[in-house]
Write an enzyme that holds these catalytic residues in place. Structure first.
Site, PDB file in Angstrom:
ATOM      1  N   HIS A  64       0.529  -0.961  -0.052  1.00 35.11           N
ATOM      2  CA  HIS A  64       0.033  -0.135  -0.087  1.00 35.11           C
ATOM      3  C   HIS A  64       0.980   1.404   0.112  1.00 35.11           C
ATOM      4  O   HIS A  64       1.517   1.512   1.327  1.00 35.11           O
ATOM      5  CB  HIS A  64      -0.590   0.008   1.714  1.00 35.11           C
ATOM      6  CG  HIS A  64      -1.784  -1.587   1.572  1.00 35.11           C
ATOM      7  ND1 HIS A  64      -3.143  -1.124   0.537  1.00 35.11           N
ATOM      8  CD2 HIS A  64      -1.959  -2.542   1.321  1.00 35.11           C
ATOM      9  CE1 HIS A  64      -3.750  -2.480   0.805  1.00 35.11           C
ATOM     10  NE2 HIS A  64      -2.829  -3.290   1.270  1.00 35.11           N
ATOM     11  N   LEU A  65       0.779   1.692  -0.969  1.00 34.49           N
ATOM     12  CA  LEU A  65       1.764   2.800  -1.285  1.00 34.49           C
ATOM     13  C   LEU A  65       0.927   4.866  -0.551  1.00 34.49           C
ATOM     14  O   LEU A  65       1.626   5.769  -0.480  1.00 34.49           O
ATOM     15  CB  LEU A  65       2.606   3.037  -2.837  1.00 34.49           C
ATOM     16  CG  LEU A  65       3.487   2.412  -3.060  1.00 34.49           C
ATOM     17  CD1 LEU A  65       3.834   2.960  -4.669  1.00 34.49           C
ATOM     18  CD2 LEU A  65       5.033   2.093  -1.831  1.00 34.49           C
ATOM     19  N   ASN A  96      -6.520   1.174  -2.956  1.00 33.23           N
ATOM     20  CA  ASN A  96      -7.040   1.238  -2.140  1.00 33.23           C
ATOM     21  C   ASN A  96      -6.627   2.865  -1.892  1.00 33.23           C
ATOM     22  O   ASN A  96      -6.293   2.739  -0.820  1.00 33.23           O
ATOM     23  CB  ASN A  96      -7.452   0.818  -1.127  1.00 33.23           C
ATOM     24  CG  ASN A  96      -6.432   0.274  -0.274  1.00 33.23           C
ATOM     25  OD1 ASN A  96      -4.979   0.538  -0.257  1.00 33.23           O
ATOM     26  ND2 ASN A  96      -6.291  -0.165   1.095  1.00 33.23           N
ATOM     27  N   HIS A 180      -8.818  -9.926  -1.725  1.00 37.51           N
ATOM     28  CA  HIS A 180      -8.656 -10.366   0.396  1.00 37.51           C
ATOM     29  C   HIS A 180      -9.508 -11.076   1.135  1.00 37.51           C
ATOM     30  O   HIS A 180     -10.609 -10.095   0.934  1.00 37.51           O
ATOM     31  CB  HIS A 180      -8.686  -9.087   0.584  1.00 37.51           C
ATOM     32  CG  HIS A 180      -8.296  -8.325   2.198  1.00 37.51           C
ATOM     33  ND1 HIS A 180      -7.427  -7.634   2.801  1.00 37.51           N
ATOM     34  CD2 HIS A 180      -9.803  -8.767   2.947  1.00 37.51           C
ATOM     35  CE1 HIS A 180      -8.331  -7.987   4.530  1.00 37.51           C
ATOM     36  NE2 HIS A 180      -9.153  -8.455   4.398  1.00 37.51           N
ATOM     37  N   ASN A 279      -5.293  -6.295   9.090  1.00 38.92           N
ATOM     38  CA  ASN A 279      -6.048  -7.615   8.428  1.00 38.92           C
ATOM     39  C   ASN A 279      -6.146  -8.443   7.900  1.00 38.92           C
ATOM     40  O   ASN A 279      -5.599  -7.935   6.792  1.00 38.92           O
ATOM     41  CB  ASN A 279      -7.614  -7.020   8.076  1.00 38.92           C
ATOM     42  CG  ASN A 279      -8.292  -5.892   9.041  1.00 38.92           C
ATOM     43  OD1 ASN A 279      -8.239  -5.649  10.505  1.00 38.92           O
ATOM     44  ND2 ASN A 279      -9.017  -4.703   8.690  1.00 38.92           N
ATOM     45  N   ASP A 306       2.343  -6.657   2.228  1.00 35.71           N
ATOM     46  CA  ASP A 306       0.828  -5.908   2.997  1.00 35.71           C
ATOM     47  C   ASP A 306       1.384  -4.884   3.666  1.00 35.71           C
ATOM     48  O   ASP A 306       0.815  -4.661   4.364  1.00 35.71           O
ATOM     49  CB  ASP A 306       0.266  -6.991   3.697  1.00 35.71           C
ATOM     50  CG  ASP A 306      -1.363  -6.504   3.955  1.00 35.71           C
ATOM     51  OD1 ASP A 306      -1.303  -4.929   3.121  1.00 35.71           O
ATOM     52  OD2 ASP A 306      -2.287  -6.918   4.787  1.00 35.71           O
ATOM     53  N   HIS A 310       0.125   3.419   8.516  1.00 36.46           N
ATOM     54  CA  HIS A 310      -0.890   4.461   9.008  1.00 36.46           C
ATOM     55  C   HIS A 310      -0.056   5.617   9.922  1.00 36.46           C
ATOM     56  O   HIS A 310       1.493   5.430  10.388  1.00 36.46           O
ATOM     57  CB  HIS A 310      -1.977   4.054  10.089  1.00 36.46           C
ATOM     58  CG  HIS A 310      -2.267   2.641   8.977  1.00 36.46           C
ATOM     59  ND1 HIS A 310      -3.293   2.913   8.436  1.00 36.46           N
ATOM     60  CD2 HIS A 310      -1.974   1.539   8.983  1.00 36.46           C
ATOM     61  CE1 HIS A 310      -4.155   2.301   7.428  1.00 36.46           C
ATOM     62  NE2 HIS A 310      -3.189   0.878   7.936  1.00 36.46           N
ATOM     63  N   GLY A 325      -3.189  -2.259  10.166  1.00 35.35           N
ATOM     64  CA  GLY A 325      -1.825  -2.253   9.341  1.00 35.35           C
ATOM     65  C   GLY A 325      -0.661  -2.606   9.498  1.00 35.35           C
ATOM     66  O   GLY A 325      -0.553  -2.033  10.611  1.00 35.35           O
TER      67      GLY A 325
HETATM   68  O1  DOR Z   1      -4.626  -4.811   7.600  1.00 30.23           O
HETATM   69  C1  DOR Z   1      -4.899  -4.315   6.684  1.00 30.23           C
HETATM   70  N1  DOR Z   1      -3.879  -2.879   6.114  1.00 30.23           N
HETATM   71  N2  DOR Z   1      -5.473  -4.858   5.831  1.00 30.23           N
HETATM   72  C2  DOR Z   1      -5.641  -4.628   4.531  1.00 30.23           C
HETATM   73  O2  DOR Z   1      -6.413  -5.299   4.080  1.00 30.23           O
HETATM   74  C3  DOR Z   1      -5.925  -3.468   3.972  1.00 30.23           C
HETATM   75  C4  DOR Z   1      -4.631  -2.783   4.946  1.00 30.23           C
HETATM   76  C5  DOR Z   1      -4.741  -0.964   4.651  1.00 30.23           C
HETATM   77  O3  DOR Z   1      -4.742  -0.636   3.853  1.00 30.23           O
HETATM   78  O4  DOR Z   1      -4.631   0.230   6.055  1.00 30.23           O
HETATM   79 ZN    ZN Z   2      -5.593  -7.128   2.045  1.00 24.29          ZN
END
Ligand code: DOR
Ligand code: ZN
Length: 431
Positions: A64-65, A96, A180, A279, A306, A310, A325
């Site tokens: 996730h960039l 996302n 997912h 998750n 993954d 944050h 995450g």
């Molecule tokens: O823990 C997670 N964080 N699982 C995900 O599927 C999305 C990700 C996020 O985008 O923060």
């Molecule tokens: Zn995921």
């Protein structure tokens, strides 16, 4: 400009090469692999790789960039710097973002911003518009824009009619769906695994069955539609069993897991709170053992991070409110070497295969190989160097790792992409 990588222990799962030799890089590509290579020309620098393992750069299928839209968490530049620090030369960026990567314009924007980072960034296309789960995106247009796969990771598709259509279209284009797997109504916004820890905390939990039902559903749809389906970050023993059986039946299903699922358990939440919220959630010791077994026997094809950065303030919220995450790009190789290779579960060859060669082949990406003529994407690491994870010196903006302070064995020394050294360990990396 040539670069001679000399005297390293070359490990290349794509050819089975596993010996001390040299690699000559010319104009961004591998031009020769062999013993005692020499180059008469003066326009050649030499990199002494003695004592180091030389492997194809890592290929991380799940990152996730955050850019566009959540640059306070991460940018393409900081995420790619983290990748380089972790030995990752190719990554798939999850859609996302805000806006979601659901149209060619956003794909182009991500590619453009990544173009000068040295990392090969492949943005995955969203399955549904705005990742809302209601209407499919224009698969054809996204395919033309160059996406390697479709996924609604983060907010997976629940509507089965829609998912079936998505698989049918993906199949026509020859691209996989990355899914997912968690049933939305069963997991809601719950923070932890349903089990001992959720009971202790008095919180509702995310049950294993919520993952397994969706994996089962995907396996059946993959079989029926003929689509290639890749299950993201699997975490339970039940999932490993379902996929093992499906593969034995010849269903075109593949899967990945992350270091947190073969190293940690739900108890980590009691110790580290929101840092261990992810998750799908961390599970039980039995699940962890099954994930390890799945990695060893090849049921699990790939190790991904993954990487989900944050902000500190978000993770400082109560467990029930904080986002899920963990970051992973800068620790994944060290963790895999420590807990898989040094722990005696997997050979170096297998570890590199799961982190580079197989992921590249699953999405048909260049990379994952050191064969002559291919892009010179390499990671050089000291397999025996002991170091301590320090999140305060991460290149990522995200500090949300549950591995801060862990002592690991195996450290990235150089990352080379298209023949250029894009990361080299220096004194700032040592504490
Ligand atoms: O823990 C997670 N964080 N699982 C995900 O599927 C999305 C990700 C996020 O985008 O923060
Ligand atoms: Zn995921």
């Amino acid at each position: 400009m040539k670069l001679l990588v000399k005297g390293g222990h070359v490990v290349d799962p794509s050819t089975g090469l596993n010996q001390i030799c040299d690699i000559l890089i010319d104009n961004g590509r591998i031009s020769a692999v062999g013993e005692s290579l020499t180059t008469p020309e003066e326009h050649c620098s030499t990199l002494d790789a003695s004592g180091l393992v030389v492997a194809p750069g890592l290929v991380d299928l799940h990152v996730h960039l955050r850019e566009p839209g959540q640059e306070d968490k991460e940018t393409i530049a900081t995420g790619c710097a983290a990748a380089a620090r972790g030995g990752v030369t190719t990554l798939v960026a999850m859609p996302n973002t805000r806006p979601a990567t659901d149209c060619p314009e956003v794909v182009a924007l991500v590619k453009e911003k990544a173009a000068h980072t040295g990392i090969h960034v492949y943005p995955a296309g969203a399955v549904t518009q705005g990742q809302k789960g209601e209407a499919l995106t224009d698969f054809q247009a996204l395919w033309k824009a160059g996406v390697p796969a479709f996924t609604d990771d983060g907010v997976p598709v629940q509507n089965l009619a829609l998912l079936r259509q998505a698989m049918q279209q993906a199949r026509t284009l020859g691209l996989p769906i990355l899914d997912h797997c968690e049933d939305k109504n069963m997991v809601r916004n719950y923070a932890v695994n349903e089990g001992e820890v959720s009971r202790q905390l008095g919180l509702p939990g995310r049950p294993a069955i919520a993952e397994e039902l969706q994996v089962m559903r995907d396996v059946m749809l993959a079989k029926e539609t003929g689509a290639r389906v890749h299950i993201c970050h699997i975490s339970t023993a039940g999932t490993v069993n379902i996929i093992r059986r499906a593969k034995a039946e010849g269903v075109a299903v593949t899967c990945e897991t992350c270091p947190q699922y073969f190293i940690l358990t739900e108890e980590e939440v009691l110790r580290q709170g929101t840092m261990a919220r992810v998750n799908p959630p961390l599970r039980t010791a039995a699940d962890r053992a099954a994930i390890l077994e799945g990695l060893k026997d090849g049921t699990i094809d790939a190790i991904v991070t993954d990487h989900a950065p944050h902000c500190a303030w978000e993770k400082a919220q109560p467990l029930e409110k904080a986002p899920s995450g963990m970051v992973g790009l800068e620790t994944s190789l060290g963790l895999a070497l420590t807990y898989l290779y040094h722990a005696g579960h997997m050979s170096l060859m297998k570890v590199i295969d799961r982190m580079s060669t197989t992921p590249a082949s699953l999405l048909r990406l260049p990379g994952g190989t050191l064969q002559e003529g291919r892009p010179a994407d390499l990671v050089l690491f000291d397999p025996d160097q002991v170091w301590t994870v320090n999140r305060d010196i991460f290149a990522s903006k995200g500090r949300n790792t549950p591995f801060h302070g862990f002592q690991l064995k195996g450290k990235v020394k150089y990352t080379i992409s298209m023949g250029q050294i894009i990361y080299q360990e220096d004194e700032r990396d040592v504490i």
